[in-house]
Design an enzyme around this catalytic site. Structure first.
Site, PDB file in Angstrom:
ATOM      1  N   HIS A  81       1.089  -1.398   0.073  1.00 48.36           N
ATOM      2  CA  HIS A  81       0.163  -0.323   0.116  1.00 48.36           C
ATOM      3  C   HIS A  81       0.772   1.017   0.489  1.00 48.36           C
ATOM      4  O   HIS A  81       1.691   1.408   0.739  1.00 48.36           O
ATOM      5  CB  HIS A  81      -1.008  -0.032   1.137  1.00 48.36           C
ATOM      6  CG  HIS A  81      -0.164  -0.548   2.559  1.00 48.36           C
ATOM      7  ND1 HIS A  81      -0.338   1.030   2.762  1.00 48.36           N
ATOM      8  CD2 HIS A  81      -0.224  -0.962   3.827  1.00 48.36           C
ATOM      9  CE1 HIS A  81       0.348   1.257   4.436  1.00 48.36           C
ATOM     10  NE2 HIS A  81       0.308  -0.572   4.226  1.00 48.36           N
TER      11      HIS A  81
ATOM     12  N   ASP B 218      -0.288   4.192   0.805  1.00 45.06           N
ATOM     13  CA  ASP B 218      -1.197   4.945   2.024  1.00 45.06           C
ATOM     14  C   ASP B 218      -0.732   5.332   3.012  1.00 45.06           C
ATOM     15  O   ASP B 218       0.422   4.275   3.363  1.00 45.06           O
ATOM     16  CB  ASP B 218      -2.589   4.784   1.693  1.00 45.06           C
ATOM     17  CG  ASP B 218      -2.837   3.384   2.706  1.00 45.06           C
ATOM     18  OD1 ASP B 218      -2.308   2.788   2.483  1.00 45.06           O
ATOM     19  OD2 ASP B 218      -3.793   3.981   3.276  1.00 45.06           O
TER      20      ASP B 218
ATOM     21  N   ASP C 177       5.893   1.817   7.227  1.00 49.14           N
ATOM     22  CA  ASP C 177       4.230   1.391   6.677  1.00 49.14           C
ATOM     23  C   ASP C 177       3.786   1.848   5.889  1.00 49.14           C
ATOM     24  O   ASP C 177       3.296   2.821   6.172  1.00 49.14           O
ATOM     25  CB  ASP C 177       3.509   0.732   7.811  1.00 49.14           C
ATOM     26  CG  ASP C 177       2.144   0.127   7.709  1.00 49.14           C
ATOM     27  OD1 ASP C 177       2.197   0.038   6.455  1.00 49.14           O
ATOM     28  OD2 ASP C 177       2.026   0.646   8.552  1.00 49.14           O
TER      29      ASP C 177
ATOM     30  N   GLU D 136      -5.214   1.227   2.656  1.00 48.10           N
ATOM     31  CA  GLU D 136      -5.180  -0.213   3.516  1.00 48.10           C
ATOM     32  C   GLU D 136      -5.075   0.788   4.893  1.00 48.10           C
ATOM     33  O   GLU D 136      -5.667  -0.563   6.243  1.00 48.10           O
ATOM     34  CB  GLU D 136      -3.116  -0.679   3.468  1.00 48.10           C
ATOM     35  CG  GLU D 136      -3.356  -1.919   3.743  1.00 48.10           C
ATOM     36  CD  GLU D 136      -3.430  -2.104   4.986  1.00 48.10           C
ATOM     37  OE1 GLU D 136      -3.732  -3.107   6.402  1.00 48.10           O
ATOM     38  OE2 GLU D 136      -2.614  -1.453   6.340  1.00 48.10           O
ATOM     39  N   GLU D 137      -5.030   1.617   5.288  1.00 48.81           N
ATOM     40  CA  GLU D 137      -4.931   1.860   6.216  1.00 48.81           C
ATOM     41  C   GLU D 137      -6.405   2.659   6.745  1.00 48.81           C
ATOM     42  O   GLU D 137      -6.307   3.035   7.754  1.00 48.81           O
ATOM     43  CB  GLU D 137      -3.833   3.221   6.923  1.00 48.81           C
ATOM     44  CG  GLU D 137      -2.537   2.927   6.699  1.00 48.81           C
ATOM     45  CD  GLU D 137      -1.476   2.275   7.238  1.00 48.81           C
ATOM     46  OE1 GLU D 137      -2.935   1.891   7.682  1.00 48.81           O
ATOM     47  OE2 GLU D 137      -0.666   1.781   7.369  1.00 48.81           O
TER      48      GLU D 137
ATOM     49  N   ASP E  21       4.999  -6.247   4.804  1.00 49.13           N
ATOM     50  CA  ASP E  21       3.638  -5.053   4.766  1.00 49.13           C
ATOM     51  C   ASP E  21       3.926  -5.410   6.516  1.00 49.13           C
ATOM     52  O   ASP E  21       3.444  -5.184   7.398  1.00 49.13           O
ATOM     53  CB  ASP E  21       2.454  -4.822   4.901  1.00 49.13           C
ATOM     54  CG  ASP E  21       2.001  -3.355   5.127  1.00 49.13           C
ATOM     55  OD1 ASP E  21       2.393  -3.061   5.545  1.00 49.13           O
ATOM     56  OD2 ASP E  21       0.787  -3.647   5.092  1.00 49.13           O
TER      57      ASP E  21
ATOM     58  N   HIS F 288       3.033   3.441  12.983  1.00 51.09           N
ATOM     59  CA  HIS F 288       1.613   4.606  13.370  1.00 51.09           C
ATOM     60  C   HIS F 288       2.012   5.073  14.652  1.00 51.09           C
ATOM     61  O   HIS F 288       1.485   6.259  14.956  1.00 51.09           O
ATOM     62  CB  HIS F 288       0.675   3.206  13.556  1.00 51.09           C
ATOM     63  CG  HIS F 288       0.316   2.079  12.537  1.00 51.09           C
ATOM     64  ND1 HIS F 288      -1.252   2.363  12.936  1.00 51.09           N
ATOM     65  CD2 HIS F 288       0.572   2.135  11.055  1.00 51.09           C
ATOM     66  CE1 HIS F 288      -1.390   1.396  11.823  1.00 51.09           C
ATOM     67  NE2 HIS F 288      -0.760   1.854  10.723  1.00 51.09           N
TER      68      HIS F 288
HETATM   69  N1  BES Z   1       1.104  -3.083   8.242  1.00 52.56           N
HETATM   70  C1  BES Z   1       0.091  -2.769   8.601  1.00 52.56           C
HETATM   71  C2  BES Z   1       0.253  -3.840   9.602  1.00 52.56           C
HETATM   72  C3  BES Z   1       0.954  -4.980  10.163  1.00 52.56           C
HETATM   73  C4  BES Z   1       1.884  -4.107  10.764  1.00 52.56           C
HETATM   74  C5  BES Z   1       0.642  -5.994  10.656  1.00 52.56           C
HETATM   75  C6  BES Z   1       3.417  -5.258  11.875  1.00 52.56           C
HETATM   76  C7  BES Z   1       1.668  -7.102  11.146  1.00 52.56           C
HETATM   77  C8  BES Z   1       2.949  -6.145  11.952  1.00 52.56           C
HETATM   78  C9  BES Z   1      -0.755  -2.041   8.461  1.00 52.56           C
HETATM   79  O1  BES Z   1      -0.573  -1.292   7.230  1.00 52.56           O
HETATM   80  C10 BES Z   1      -1.739  -1.720   9.297  1.00 52.56           C
HETATM   81  O2  BES Z   1      -1.689  -1.061   9.792  1.00 52.56           O
HETATM   82  N2  BES Z   1      -3.183  -3.140   9.718  1.00 52.56           N
HETATM   83  C11 BES Z   1      -3.972  -1.866  10.585  1.00 52.56           C
HETATM   84  C12 BES Z   1      -5.008  -2.630  10.287  1.00 52.56           C
HETATM   85  C13 BES Z   1      -5.755  -2.009   9.286  1.00 52.56           C
HETATM   86  C14 BES Z   1      -7.423  -2.704   9.071  1.00 52.56           C
HETATM   87  C15 BES Z   1      -5.886  -0.455   9.465  1.00 52.56           C
HETATM   88  C16 BES Z   1      -3.470  -2.377  11.604  1.00 52.56           C
HETATM   89  O3  BES Z   1      -3.193  -3.857  11.882  1.00 52.56           O
HETATM   90  O4  BES Z   1      -3.987  -1.932  12.959  1.00 52.56           O
HETATM   91 MN    MN Z   2       0.925  -1.634   6.429  1.00 53.19          MN
HETATM   92 MN    MN Z   3      -0.529   0.105   8.651  1.00 51.79          MN
END
Ligand code: BES
Ligand code: MN
Ligand code: MN
Length: 464
Positions: free
Chosen positions: A86, A88, A125, A158-159, A185, A432
């Protein structure tokens, strides 16, 4: 892969400069005020696809932000790798906690990254990690060493839950035909302890609103006589965990797949220092569900957390007031085989049930997604394992992660494809958070490792 690796070494500086340009685009999908920059980022990426020599490049419009697609089909009889990532990023706030501006990338040395890390929102990320794939494919193409067909599908939402990507995937099954999905990711354990992510948690996210009186009231005239929605919300939230740290919602654990003792023993072999973990977070002690280790609590067990809570007076000084409303945002991380819709329904029912008659509650569901696990006996996993062994000099450890990439479960359901999660970030990279960064070692190691995945994936496909 000799020529490919030579190409990477020679072009290392250019690769980094190109990443810096990508990181300067503030592609924050959650905040509508960045709309034109998110769209610009999609165009920039399509141009990068062109520069590395992909074909059939398309900026696929959706009801939200576009999906950028490109491919290189060298021979239809060869296996096809579908790369997902992603472009974004999360909002950068709180801005004042950044030591340098979030969209002005700088390289700084840290204790964990002595060779330097690039600091910017999205560095790890996922722009930095997604970009490794472009550069790895560029290197293989330029050296005439691309062993498989490749398709790129990079989204901009994605975010914010990948809602439009889900529709795109359902409508473009033929276009997305492939043998494996490859994603960077996620993270790995440490720079000298490579790991491959074999599981992601699911997610159910809700927002709750508790209403007491129909207007804000003087806390002297009304205090003690009417329900204070903030007091009530705090009590309701507190009751969502029992004394053993279990989530107190009837039915919450009904579908949870428990790991066998052997699986748990296998997991416990991954290096983990409780002391270092506490030290890194400035904590005296950890907490969580009884009878599970910190690693288990953060990966194979479902959890519930308040992500935000607000209401009443939070300005300067004191204002004596009972607010009419209180709010909270709550996330539940799910494991196989919990169903996000079912969990949201269980939560909603329970939250209404525990509310006293003196308030009204409203539960608003947000995005969600299912957990996903990858088998370690597949050709895809073996190819990844061999690739890490080649570039790191040791076999990677399979690790289940606590984070979520909801689209991974959908890929499996809609496309019938497994995903290989080759993440090169570290937990300490502050994704984040303010001061997000990505180690230069990790960026280059990713670019070095990815071509080997293609090589071994092709070899194992013709000779399993
Ligand atoms: N890349 C992350 C998820 C991630 C990070 C998985 C590190 C494993 C290790 C992804 O961009 C993310 O932040 N996902 C969100 C969920 C989404 C629906 C907003 C999350 O996990 O909070
Ligand atoms: Mn991510
Ligand atoms: Mn993320």
């Amino acid at each position: 892969m000799k020529n490919t690796q030579n190409f990477i070494s020679k072009q290392a500086d250019r690769f980094l400069n190109e990443l810096i340009i990508l990181l300067k685009i503030p592609s924050v999908s959650a905040d509508p005020s960045y709309k034109s920059q998110v769209t610009d980022c999609a165009k920039h990426l399509a141009n990068s696809f062109k520069e590395i020599g992909l074909d059939k490049i398309e900026i696929c419009q959706t009801a939200g932000y576009p999906i950028v697609y490109g491919e290189k089909i060298i021979d239809p009889s060869l296996p096809t790798v579908l790369v997902y990532g992603h472009y974004d990023v999360q909002p950068a706030d709180p801005i004042d906690l950044w030591t340098s501006p979030p969209f002005e990338p700088v390289i700084k040395k840290t204790v964990i990254h002595p060779a330097g890390a690039i600091f910017a929102r999205g560095a790890c990320d996922d722009k930095g990690q997604m970009f490794m794939h472009l550069k790895a494919v560029e290197a293989m193409l330029s050296s005439g060493e691309l062993p498989c067909n490749v398709k790129f599908m990079i989204e901009g939402e994605e975010e914010v839950g990948s809602g439009n990507l889900a529709i795109f995937v359902k409508e473009n099954k033929e276009k997305l035909k492939a043998d494996i999905i490859l994603v960077s990711d996620t993270g790995m354990l440490a720079n000298d302890v490579p790991s491959v992510t074999t599981g992601l948690r699911g997610l159910s996210y809700v927002e709750v609103e508790v209403t007491g009186p129909n207007r804000d009231l003087h806390s002297g005239l009304y205090g003690g006589c009417v329900a204070n929605p903030i007091n009530v919300l705090a009590e309701m939230i507190a009751s969502l965990h029992d004394e053993n740290g279990k989530v107190n919602i009837p039915g919450f654990y009904d579908r949870v797949v428990e790991l066998t003792d052997t699986e748990r023993q296998e997991m416990a072999k991954a290096p983990f220092s409780h002391e270092a973990y506490c030290k890194a977070l400035d904590l005296k002690e950890t907490m969580g569900e009884a009878n599970y280790s910190t690693m288990e609590r953060g990966s194979i067990r479902p959890t519930l957390d308040v992500n935000g809570i607000w209401g009443g007076y939070i300005g300067e000084g004191a204002k004596t007031v009972i607010a009419s409303k209180a709010f909270a945002k709550i996330s539940m991380r799910l494991v196989p085989d919990q169903n996000p819709e079912e969990i949201t329904a269980l939560f909603t029912h329970h939250f209404n049930k525990i509310a006293p008659n003196s308030v009204r509650v409203l539960v608003k569901p947000h995005h969600g997604g299912e957990a996903a696990v990858t088998p370690i006996d597949s050709i895809g996993y073996k190819a990844a394992s061999m690739a890490y062994e080649k570039s790191f000099g040791k076999k990677p450890i399979p690790v289940r992660s606590g984070g979520s990439i909801p689209i991974v479960a959908l890929f499996e359901r809609e496309l019938g494809l497994k995903t290989i999660l080759m993440g090169f970030g570290l937990d300490s990279d502050a994704i984040h958070s303010p001061n997000e960064h990505f180690g230069l070692f990790n960026f280059y190691k990713g670019i070095e490792t990815i071509p080997y995945f293609y090589k071994y994936f092709k070899e194992l496909n013709s000779n399993p």
